[in-house]
Design a protein around this motif. Structure first.
Motif, mmCIF file in Angstrom:
data_model
loop_
_atom_site.group_PDB
_atom_site.id
_atom_site.type_symbol
_atom_site.label_atom_id
_atom_site.label_comp_id
_atom_site.label_asym_id
_atom_site.label_seq_id
_atom_site.Cartn_x
_atom_site.Cartn_y
_atom_site.Cartn_z
ATOM 1 N N HIS A 1 2.858 -5.163 15.325
ATOM 2 C CA HIS A 1 3.108 -5.148 16.588
ATOM 3 C C HIS A 1 3.046 -6.630 17.257
ATOM 4 O O HIS A 1 2.045 -6.970 17.700
ATOM 5 N N PRO A 2 4.484 -7.394 16.988
ATOM 6 C CA PRO A 2 4.280 -8.632 17.401
ATOM 7 C C PRO A 2 4.439 -8.787 18.725
ATOM 8 O O PRO A 2 4.455 -9.948 19.116
ATOM 9 N N ASP A 3 4.604 -7.845 19.448
ATOM 10 C CA ASP A 3 4.691 -8.023 20.982
ATOM 11 C C ASP A 3 3.251 -8.188 21.700
ATOM 12 O O ASP A 3 3.352 -8.305 22.864
ATOM 13 N N VAL A 4 2.226 -8.064 20.862
ATOM 14 C CA VAL A 4 0.857 -8.283 21.414
ATOM 15 C C VAL A 4 0.854 -10.001 21.918
ATOM 16 O O VAL A 4 1.161 -10.592 21.161
ATOM 17 N N GLU A 5 0.533 -9.976 23.301
ATOM 18 C CA GLU A 5 0.716 -11.306 23.955
ATOM 19 C C GLU A 5 -0.887 -12.108 23.952
ATOM 20 O O GLU A 5 -1.680 -11.626 24.770
ATOM 21 N N PRO A 6 -1.228 -12.981 22.944
ATOM 22 C CA PRO A 6 -2.469 -13.606 23.151
ATOM 23 C C PRO A 6 -2.685 -14.114 24.361
ATOM 24 O O PRO A 6 -3.798 -14.176 24.590
ATOM 25 N N ARG A 7 -1.680 -14.544 25.150
ATOM 26 C CA ARG A 7 -2.340 -15.342 26.373
ATOM 27 C C ARG A 7 -2.486 -14.605 27.579
ATOM 28 O O ARG A 7 -2.649 -14.754 28.632
ATOM 29 N N ARG A 8 -2.138 -13.203 27.290
ATOM 30 C CA ARG A 8 -2.478 -12.060 28.538
ATOM 31 C C ARG A 8 -3.831 -12.133 28.959
ATOM 32 O O ARG A 8 -4.899 -12.415 28.013
ATOM 33 N N GLU A 9 -4.022 -12.223 30.344
ATOM 34 C CA GLU A 9 -5.376 -12.685 30.827
ATOM 35 C C GLU A 9 -6.149 -11.278 30.845
ATOM 36 O O GLU A 9 -7.246 -11.310 30.330
ATOM 37 N N ARG A 10 -5.454 -10.165 31.343
ATOM 38 C CA ARG A 10 -6.388 -8.906 31.116
ATOM 39 C C ARG A 10 -6.948 -8.445 29.756
ATOM 40 O O ARG A 10 -6.059 -8.600 29.033
ATOM 41 N N VAL B 1 -12.486 -9.998 23.445
ATOM 42 C CA VAL B 1 -13.498 -9.373 22.260
ATOM 43 C C VAL B 1 -13.234 -7.888 22.396
ATOM 44 O O VAL B 1 -13.594 -7.333 21.477
ATOM 45 N N LEU B 2 -12.697 -7.499 23.714
ATOM 46 C CA LEU B 2 -12.830 -5.973 23.915
ATOM 47 C C LEU B 2 -11.403 -5.655 22.804
ATOM 48 O O LEU B 2 -11.332 -4.528 22.176
ATOM 49 N N ALA B 3 -10.406 -6.182 22.895
ATOM 50 C CA ALA B 3 -9.352 -5.841 21.946
ATOM 51 C C ALA B 3 -9.616 -5.971 20.558
ATOM 52 O O ALA B 3 -9.427 -5.188 19.672
ATOM 53 N N VAL B 4 -10.633 -6.954 20.053
ATOM 54 C CA VAL B 4 -11.076 -7.107 18.951
ATOM 55 C C VAL B 4 -11.977 -5.909 18.354
ATOM 56 O O VAL B 4 -11.894 -5.044 17.264
ATOM 57 N N TYR B 5 -12.702 -5.580 19.257
ATOM 58 C CA TYR B 5 -13.745 -4.431 19.069
ATOM 59 C C TYR B 5 -12.976 -3.270 18.905
ATOM 60 O O TYR B 5 -13.153 -2.322 17.990
ATOM 61 N N ALA C 1 -15.004 -17.382 28.533
ATOM 62 C CA ALA C 1 -14.657 -17.456 29.784
ATOM 63 C C ALA C 1 -13.812 -16.131 30.459
ATOM 64 O O ALA C 1 -13.994 -15.846 31.439
ATOM 65 N N ARG C 2 -12.929 -15.831 29.480
ATOM 66 C CA ARG C 2 -12.277 -14.893 29.913
ATOM 67 C C ARG C 2 -13.098 -13.557 29.991
ATOM 68 O O ARG C 2 -12.847 -12.678 30.988
ATOM 69 N N PHE C 3 -13.938 -13.122 29.074
ATOM 70 C CA PHE C 3 -14.849 -12.020 29.061
ATOM 71 C C PHE C 3 -15.855 -12.287 30.338
ATOM 72 O O PHE C 3 -15.792 -11.072 30.997
ATOM 73 N N GLU C 4 -15.831 -13.389 30.745
ATOM 74 C CA GLU C 4 -16.876 -13.539 31.904
ATOM 75 C C GLU C 4 -16.099 -13.219 33.313
ATOM 76 O O GLU C 4 -16.550 -12.421 34.235
ATOM 77 N N ARG C 5 -14.637 -13.236 33.476
ATOM 78 C CA ARG C 5 -13.886 -13.148 34.545
ATOM 79 C C ARG C 5 -13.921 -11.493 34.494
ATOM 80 O O ARG C 5 -13.798 -11.088 35.537
ATOM 81 N N HIS C 6 -13.754 -10.897 33.110
ATOM 82 C CA HIS C 6 -13.639 -9.653 32.952
ATOM 83 C C HIS C 6 -14.793 -8.837 33.756
ATOM 84 O O HIS C 6 -14.775 -7.774 34.482
ATOM 85 N N LEU C 7 -15.995 -9.523 33.268
ATOM 86 C CA LEU C 7 -17.042 -8.704 33.698
ATOM 87 C C LEU C 7 -17.423 -8.768 35.327
ATOM 88 O O LEU C 7 -17.839 -7.789 35.926
#
Ligand SMILES: Cc1ncc(C[n+]2csc(CCOP(=O)(O)OP(=O)(O)O)c2C)c(N)n1
Length: 347
Positions: free
Chosen positions: A12-21, A234-238, A291-297
């Motif tokens: 799945h090379p289309d997973v975009e690591p810089r995606r914010e959401r 962290v949610l994607a990894v989980y 920081a990304r996870f904080e923004r998500h929360l």
């Protein structure tokens, strides 16, 4: 190479690591706050260790997982209590999730007599099978065949536990990695390998040591399904680990996750990473997993700033206590130097 037409399997090379959401999850609020706590404990414990290192109180090398915390925390959080994990030197977060106390880590790095190895090792080379932890092995790649063996043992005994271990991009170029992956595939053992693609193996960028872009191809070459995951989510990894673990547990054989991330420090504290272009650090700093996870929360209305600050205050209080404990701990007594070094008892 396209995903669907690829002869290489489910890449799945289309997973975009810089995606914010961040990835969708059914994890309840309490669990997400627990993830946040582990992420911050991981980072703040390493910050304390860096200070202690600069004061000359950490005796050996100090290896950081800065920027990669979501991988260790998210993957270990997806394991069940009877699963076994073989962390590497940058997987401090996996140890914390598995119940290792900060004071155990601090006394290890400071080589004090109160540490899990009684001061004999001065970094994370310790395990505890009671907590399902296999000790890291310094030779890169060697944990893969060892954890394949752990998974094989579970399969023989008819137990439903899964073994999980980690490998760096550099480590995937070692023979042990390839032998272990092939063995796991052929024996169809419940092994999950998390391959951390963090850009550098010591000072060697990935493109200088392999011709492929995605580590996932190395798994697929052995018949092991692999997925590419945003390692700073962290949610994607989980979620990806949870799925891989459940497939392995159900008898599907091994799985690999390639987690795309970046090593935000040098190889170890003594290395200033002067060989890394500064703009790479800048780009990845904008994707900081905490920081990304904080923004998500905040965006999802899961926690107020005051609630997050209360978690941070609690983490800091605990670290204060554990740093004091480690600093007050004695050096190992000389008469215990040979204990636990050689096998004792009848042979
Ligand atoms: C078989 C082997 N070769 C060399 C080393 C020395 N060494 C330790 S860590 C490291 C780089 C590891 O890079 P990578 O696997 O990408 O993991 P990272 O440090 O990026 O997490 C090297 C070369 C080793 N420990 N084992």
């Amino acid at each position: 190479m396209t995903t669907s037409a690829s002869p290489l399997g489910p890449l799945h090379p289309d997973v975009e690591p810089r995606r914010e959401r961040l990835a969708a999850t059914a994890l309840p609020r309490e669990s997400q706050l627990e993830l946040y706590r582990y992420l911050q404990l991981n980072r703040r414990l390493e910050d304390r260790l860096t200070n202690l290192y600069r004061q000359g109180k950490v005796v050996g090398g100090l290896y950081s997982s800065r920027g990669q915390e979501a991988i260790s925390v998210g993957s270990a959080y997806a394991l069940g209590p009877r699963d076994v994990v073989g962390p590497l030197i940058r997987n401090l977060g996996s140890l914390l999730v598995r119940g290792v106390a900060p004071r155990e880590i601090l006394t290890q790095y400071m080589a004090r007599g109160t540490s899990p190895t009684g001061g004999k090792d001065c970094n994370l080379h310790f395990g505890d099978l009671a907590r399902g932890l296999v000790s890291p092995i310094s030779m890169l790649g060697a944990l893969v065949p060892v954890l394949a063996g752990v998974a094989l043992a579970a399969k023989y005994r008819g137990e439903d536990s899964v073994a999980l271990t980690y490998i760096g991009d550099g480590g995937t170029s070692t023979g042990d990695f390839h032998e272990g992956m092939n063995l796991a595939a052929v024996l169809e053992v419940p092994l999950v390998v998390v391959a951390e693609h963090n850009g550098y193996a010591y000072s060697t960028p990935t493109e200088r040591q392999m011709k492929i872009k995605d580590l996932a191809q190395r798994a697929v070459a052995y018949g092991i399904p692999a997925r590419i995951v945003d390692g700073n989510d962290v949610l994607a990894v989980y979620e990806a680990t949870r799925q891989a673990v459940s497939e392995a547990r159900a008898g599907g054989g091994p799985r690999m996750l390639e987690v795309k991330t970046f090593r935000m420090k040098g190889h170890a504290e003594h290395d200033d990473a002067g060989y890394v272009p500064p703009e790479l650090f800048e780009r990845w700093r904008a994707r900081d997993p905490i920081a990304r996870f904080e923004r998500h929360l905040a965006d999802e209305g899961l926690a107020t700033r005051a609630e997050l600050d209360a978690i941070l205050a609690d983490v800091d209080r605990r670290l204060d206590e554990d740093v004091d404990f480690a600093l007050a701990s004695p050096w190992p007594p000389p008469e215990r130097a040979l204990e636990g070094v050689y096998e004792e008892g009848e042979t």
